[in-house]
Motif scaffolding. Structure first.
Motif, mmCIF file in Angstrom:
data_model
loop_
_atom_site.group_PDB
_atom_site.id
_atom_site.type_symbol
_atom_site.label_atom_id
_atom_site.label_comp_id
_atom_site.label_asym_id
_atom_site.label_seq_id
_atom_site.Cartn_x
_atom_site.Cartn_y
_atom_site.Cartn_z
ATOM 1 N N ASP A 78 -23.421 -49.819 -2.634
ATOM 2 C CA ASP A 78 -22.476 -49.133 -3.526
ATOM 3 C C ASP A 78 -23.166 -48.033 -4.315
ATOM 4 N N ASN A 79 -24.401 -48.282 -4.770
ATOM 5 C CA ASN A 79 -25.131 -47.268 -5.530
ATOM 6 C C ASN A 79 -25.407 -46.029 -4.694
ATOM 7 N N VAL A 80 -25.754 -46.223 -3.425
ATOM 8 C CA VAL A 80 -26.036 -45.081 -2.555
ATOM 9 C C VAL A 80 -24.765 -44.273 -2.306
ATOM 10 N N LEU A 81 -23.626 -44.961 -2.190
ATOM 11 C CA LEU A 81 -22.352 -44.264 -1.981
ATOM 12 C C LEU A 81 -21.859 -43.563 -3.238
ATOM 13 N N GLY A 82 -22.431 -43.907 -4.387
ATOM 14 C CA GLY A 82 -21.999 -43.288 -5.642
ATOM 15 C C GLY A 82 -21.141 -44.176 -6.496
ATOM 16 N N GLY A 83 -21.116 -45.483 -6.215
ATOM 17 C CA GLY A 83 -20.337 -46.405 -7.030
ATOM 18 C C GLY A 83 -19.348 -47.243 -6.249
ATOM 19 N N GLY A 84 -19.268 -47.086 -4.959
ATOM 20 C CA GLY A 84 -18.343 -47.867 -4.147
ATOM 21 C C GLY A 84 -17.777 -47.048 -3.006
ATOM 22 N N ILE A 85 -16.895 -47.669 -2.231
ATOM 23 C CA ILE A 85 -16.308 -47.034 -1.050
ATOM 24 C C ILE A 85 -15.051 -46.276 -1.447
ATOM 25 N N LYS A 222 -24.656 -31.036 15.514
ATOM 26 C CA LYS A 222 -24.766 -31.018 14.046
ATOM 27 C C LYS A 222 -23.401 -31.069 13.376
ATOM 28 N N VAL A 223 -22.362 -30.664 14.117
ATOM 29 C CA VAL A 223 -21.016 -30.707 13.543
ATOM 30 C C VAL A 223 -20.602 -32.134 13.224
ATOM 31 N N LEU A 224 -21.227 -33.125 13.859
ATOM 32 C CA LEU A 224 -20.931 -34.526 13.554
ATOM 33 C C LEU A 224 -21.216 -34.829 12.092
ATOM 34 N N GLU A 225 -22.336 -34.332 11.569
ATOM 35 C CA GLU A 225 -22.669 -34.560 10.165
ATOM 36 C C GLU A 225 -21.809 -33.706 9.243
ATOM 37 N N HIS A 226 -21.398 -32.534 9.698
ATOM 38 C CA HIS A 226 -20.550 -31.679 8.867
ATOM 39 C C HIS A 226 -19.173 -32.300 8.658
ATOM 40 N N ILE A 227 -18.658 -32.985 9.672
ATOM 41 C CA ILE A 227 -17.333 -33.595 9.561
ATOM 42 C C ILE A 227 -17.342 -34.756 8.575
ATOM 43 N N MET A 228 -18.434 -35.503 8.530
ATOM 44 C CA MET A 228 -18.493 -36.720 7.721
ATOM 45 C C MET A 228 -18.486 -36.415 6.218
ATOM 46 N N ASP A 229 -17.934 -37.363 5.455
ATOM 47 C CA ASP A 229 -17.992 -37.265 4.001
ATOM 48 C C ASP A 229 -19.330 -37.750 3.469
ATOM 49 N N THR A 230 -19.891 -38.757 4.116
ATOM 50 C CA THR A 230 -21.167 -39.330 3.686
ATOM 51 C C THR A 230 -22.027 -39.598 4.919
ATOM 52 N N ASN A 250 -23.291 -36.551 0.632
ATOM 53 C CA ASN A 250 -22.301 -37.399 -0.033
ATOM 54 C C ASN A 250 -21.359 -36.512 -0.829
ATOM 55 N N ARG A 251 -20.116 -36.449 -0.401
ATOM 56 C CA ARG A 251 -19.128 -35.639 -1.112
ATOM 57 C C ARG A 251 -18.574 -36.334 -2.344
ATOM 58 N N PHE A 252 -18.913 -37.593 -2.514
ATOM 59 C CA PHE A 252 -18.366 -38.349 -3.644
ATOM 60 C C PHE A 252 -19.471 -38.933 -4.539
ATOM 61 N N GLY A 253 -20.689 -38.439 -4.418
ATOM 62 C CA GLY A 253 -21.772 -38.980 -5.234
ATOM 63 C C GLY A 253 -23.038 -38.165 -5.084
ATOM 64 N N ASN A 254 -24.123 -38.699 -5.656
ATOM 65 C CA ASN A 254 -25.408 -38.016 -5.636
ATOM 66 C C ASN A 254 -26.015 -38.083 -4.243
#
Length: 454
Positions: A78-85, A222-230, A250-254
């Protein structure tokens, strides 16, 4: 449904061909032709204006959407994701074979299935193998749905009411729209794009397992990583129990967060006490080690840097860093030779950051210099002494960020002395009654303070 029309496009020059060619006829490059879907141009009637899907709005009229986070059951994850899913997000988890990617996601899926509808799509293992792993880990996941499917097109009917879905793995699934085999560049890109459209339109969170190449990068375009949010990397040695989960996007955290895990017989557990991972019990007894408070994301942890300096048997001395950038190490060696008078040109130098962590921030420069000087002089540094600061080419010690947080972590871990950049001294004056804070303006000052006889 009619089969989509495909063609082959060169990744180098963009030349198109109706069939695959080993050599591009336009640019002459080999193995650059990639299959792509051809979308026919949409025809519109003359004089009829095509309606637009959305209209631009001023930023002041945009309503703020608060993302609700769901705990995964593993605090470090959860910490790596920025606080949860975050609902409706795509999380890509990459790592070496056997590192524990499927085990980690099975534990998370089992925890989520207690209150949510979870689908585990296994394209590499049978459903009985997944159940065997769940039983071995003693997981209570009777409500978790299992599906053994490799065609991504057959997944749509199984997602009714599903809130979380695990795809294991993106390189093992395919779409009928392309004739190439699963794992090819076109298949990975199209399958990821379909999952992205499903996630955003139906608010389903996808955990996607990704293979890595022998160089350690995620396999596929590389577009595979661009599509992902995290995008997460699961790192570690198969022979060791500890694993490190690193966030590279991570589009939702650090993006700099790091999580520490331990692989046990009962599965993967979070490690909250980092002293046993990044610090050795025998530090301070032998020369060549120094401790630095490293900032990773929102957390600060003390990491031991170990060095070994030995006379070279070759004409060109070796420099082998682990966890430290090679170019940075060469730069610091040059500073020690030119500004401090240490003759390191005839020595092989090995540097290692404990626990397999990677220290990319400049604040660890001074600790690397301290460890190298300790190994060169043969004098150990006290185990309760920490060092941090950025080193310039002139030998000056520059100010770093999060200085107050670093000193506070040293106080918390029971350190008695810390060497800090002189320009950061004002921010840590309040800690002088708890720990000996020594301001350092030049690398020479640090060497004279730690090694009195030199």
């Amino acid at each position: 449904m009619a089969k989509a029309i495909t063609q082959y496009i060169c990744n180098e020059c963009g030349a198109a061909s109706p069939r695959w060619l080993g050599k591009c006829p336009a640019c002459g490059k080999f193995n650059t032709m990639v299959e792509e879907i051809v979308k026919p141009a949409e025809t519109t009637k003359i004089g009829v204006k095509t309606p637009t899907a959305a209209k631009a709005k001023p930023l002041s009229e945009i309503t703020y959407e608060k993302f609700n986070r769901t705990p995964s059951g593993i605090s470090e994850f959860d910490n790596v994701l920025g606080g949860g899913i975050v609902a409706g997000s795509l999380v890509l988890l990459g790592g070496d074979p056997g590192i524990g990617k499927s085990t980690l996601l099975t534990q998370i899926a089992a925890h989520l299935s207690e209150n949510k509808k979870v689908l585990y799509v296994s394209a590499e293992e049978s459903t009985s193998q997944v159940k065997m792993r769940a039983q071995r880990l003693n997981l209570k996941c009777e409500n978790m749905l299992l599906l053994n499917e490799t065609c991504i097109d057959n997944l749509d009917g199984e997602l009714d009411g599903v809130e979380f879905c695990v795809i294991d793995s993106i390189q093992a699934v395919y779409t009928d729209d392309l004739s190439s085999s699963a794992g090819s560049v076109g298949q990975v890109r199209e399958c990821a794009a379909k999952l992205m459209r499903i996630a955003k339109s139906r608010n389903i969170t996808f955990f996607i397992v990704g293979h890595v190449t022998k160089e350690g990068a995620l396999a596929g375009p590389k577009v595979l990583e661009h599509i992902m949010d995290t995008v997460l990397y699961f790192e570690g040695e198969n022979q060791e129990n500890f694993r490190i989960l690193r966030s590279v996007k991570n589009r939702f955290g650090n993006v700099a967060e790091v999580g520490v895990f331990e692989m046990t017989e009962g599965g993967i557990i979070a490690v909250t006490d980092y002293s046993g991972v990044f610090l050795s019990e025998s530090r301070g007894e032998e020369a060549g080690s120094a401790v630095t408070p490293a900032q990773t994301g929102a957390r600060c942890m003390n990491v031991e840097i170990q060095t070994l300096v030995s006379k070279t048997a070759f004409g060109l001395p070796r420099r082998m860093p682990l966890g430290i950038d090679y170019n940075k190490l060469v730069l610091l060696i040059a500073v020690l030779e030119k500004r401090c008078g240490l003759s390191l040109g005839g020595y092989d130098i090995y540097v290692n950051a404990m626990g397999g962590i990677k220290l990319n921030e400049p604040a660890c420069d001074l600790a690397v210099c301290a460890a190298l000087a300790s190994a060169y002089f043969g004098q150990p540094i006290d185990k309760y002494t920490a060092v941090f600061g950025e080193v310039g080419l002139t030998g000056e010690v520059r100010a770093v960020s999060y200085c107050e947080k670093r000193v506070a972590e040293c106080v918390k871990m029971g350190f008695k002395k810390v060497l800090v950049p002189a320009k950061n001294m004002k921010s840590v004056v309040k800690y002088t009654d708890k720990i000996s804070v020594v301001p350092v303006l030049y690398v020479n000052t640090m060497i004279k303070n730690l090694f009195k006889n030199e």
